[in-house]
Write a protein that holds these residues in place. Structure first.
Motif, PDB file in Angstrom:
ATOM      1  N   ASN A 152       1.687   9.640  -0.878  1.00 14.49           N
ATOM      2  CA  ASN A 152       2.116   8.832   0.472  1.00 14.49           C
ATOM      3  C   ASN A 152       2.286  10.190   1.619  1.00 14.49           C
ATOM      4  OD1 ASN A 152       4.299  10.099  -1.185  1.00 14.49           O
ATOM      5  ND2 ASN A 152       6.081   9.011  -0.215  1.00 14.49           N
ATOM      6  N   ASP A 153       2.672  11.243   1.295  1.00 19.34           N
ATOM      7  CA  ASP A 153       2.886  12.211   2.309  1.00 19.34           C
ATOM      8  C   ASP A 153       2.180  13.459   2.133  1.00 19.34           C
ATOM      9  OD1 ASP A 153       4.200  13.278   4.805  1.00 19.34           O
ATOM     10  OD2 ASP A 153       6.006  13.989   3.632  1.00 19.34           O
ATOM     11  N   THR A 205      -5.603   8.486   2.429  1.00 20.90           N
ATOM     12  CA  THR A 205      -5.745   7.637   1.076  1.00 20.90           C
ATOM     13  C   THR A 205      -4.472   6.432   1.244  1.00 20.90           C
ATOM     14  OG1 THR A 205      -6.424   9.632   0.162  1.00 20.90           O
ATOM     15  CG2 THR A 205      -5.210   7.784  -1.591  1.00 20.90           C
ATOM     16  N   ARG A 206      -3.485   6.972   1.722  1.00 25.58           N
ATOM     17  CA  ARG A 206      -2.175   5.861   1.969  1.00 25.58           C
ATOM     18  C   ARG A 206      -2.891   4.943   3.143  1.00 25.58           C
ATOM     19  NH1 ARG A 206       1.887   5.758   6.142  1.00 25.58           N
ATOM     20  NH2 ARG A 206       1.353   7.635   6.828  1.00 25.58           N
ATOM     21  N   GLY A 228       0.946  -1.228  -0.004  1.00 24.44           N
ATOM     22  CA  GLY A 228      -0.020  -0.120  -0.042  1.00 24.44           C
ATOM     23  C   GLY A 228       0.814   1.247  -0.143  1.00 24.44           C
ATOM     24  N   ASN A 229       1.921   1.062   0.793  1.00 22.51           N
ATOM     25  CA  ASN A 229       3.028   2.301   0.809  1.00 22.51           C
ATOM     26  C   ASN A 229       3.501   2.643  -0.494  1.00 22.51           C
ATOM     27  OD1 ASN A 229       2.526   3.401   3.338  1.00 22.51           O
ATOM     28  ND2 ASN A 229       4.066   2.224   4.175  1.00 22.51           N
ATOM     29  N   LEU A 243      -4.795  -0.819   3.588  1.00 23.30           N
ATOM     30  CA  LEU A 243      -5.721  -1.771   3.855  1.00 23.30           C
ATOM     31  C   LEU A 243      -6.110  -2.796   2.829  1.00 23.30           C
ATOM     32  CD1 LEU A 243      -7.699  -3.023   6.055  1.00 23.30           C
ATOM     33  CD2 LEU A 243      -9.127  -1.362   5.419  1.00 23.30           C
ATOM     34  N   ILE A 244      -6.222  -2.052   1.501  1.00 23.73           N
ATOM     35  CA  ILE A 244      -6.542  -2.910   0.419  1.00 23.73           C
ATOM     36  C   ILE A 244      -5.318  -3.793   0.164  1.00 23.73           C
ATOM     37  CG2 ILE A 244      -6.871  -2.663  -1.974  1.00 23.73           C
ATOM     38  CD1 ILE A 244      -8.250   0.142  -1.533  1.00 23.73           C
ATOM     39  N   GLY A 245      -3.961  -3.409   0.561  1.00 25.18           N
ATOM     40  CA  GLY A 245      -2.957  -4.053   0.300  1.00 25.18           C
ATOM     41  C   GLY A 245      -2.969  -5.366   1.185  1.00 25.18           C
TER      42      GLY A 245
END
Length: 91
Positions: free
Chosen positions: A53-54, A61-62, A43-44, A67-69
């Motif tokens: 990512n930042d 969103t990250r 996910g990252n 969670l999806i990953g």
């Protein structure tokens, strides 16, 4: 300290992923944690690839991508674990 944080996040994401997936997963808790860590890393990587990512504040969103990953990795990992162990039936 970052390894401890990764283990905690992996455990939480792995358990949430197991709760989201239908049916009973056959994988043990230690493997759930490992798959949660791998899903978080995945996910990252996707968040970095799409540029979210930042951000300022909470990176929703990250976290959603993590969670999806985790759901994807736990789902695939459970199928592989069941086929390796010979427990192909799903309850």
């Amino acid at each position: 300290m970052s390894w401890l944080w990764a283990i905690i996040v992996g455990l939480v994401l792995g358990l949430i992923a197991k709760a989201i997936l239908p049916g009973k997963q056959q994988i043990p808790l230690w493997l759930t944690t490992v798959f949660g860590i791998l899903g978080s890393v995945l996910g990252n990587a996707v968040a970095t690839w799409i540029g979210v990512n930042d951000t300022k504040g909470i990176d929703w969103t990250r976290h959603l991508l993590q969670l999806i990953g985790a759901v994807a990795v736990v789902g695939v990992g459970d199928m592989l674990w069941a086929s390796i162990r010979g427990n192909r039936q799903r309850t």
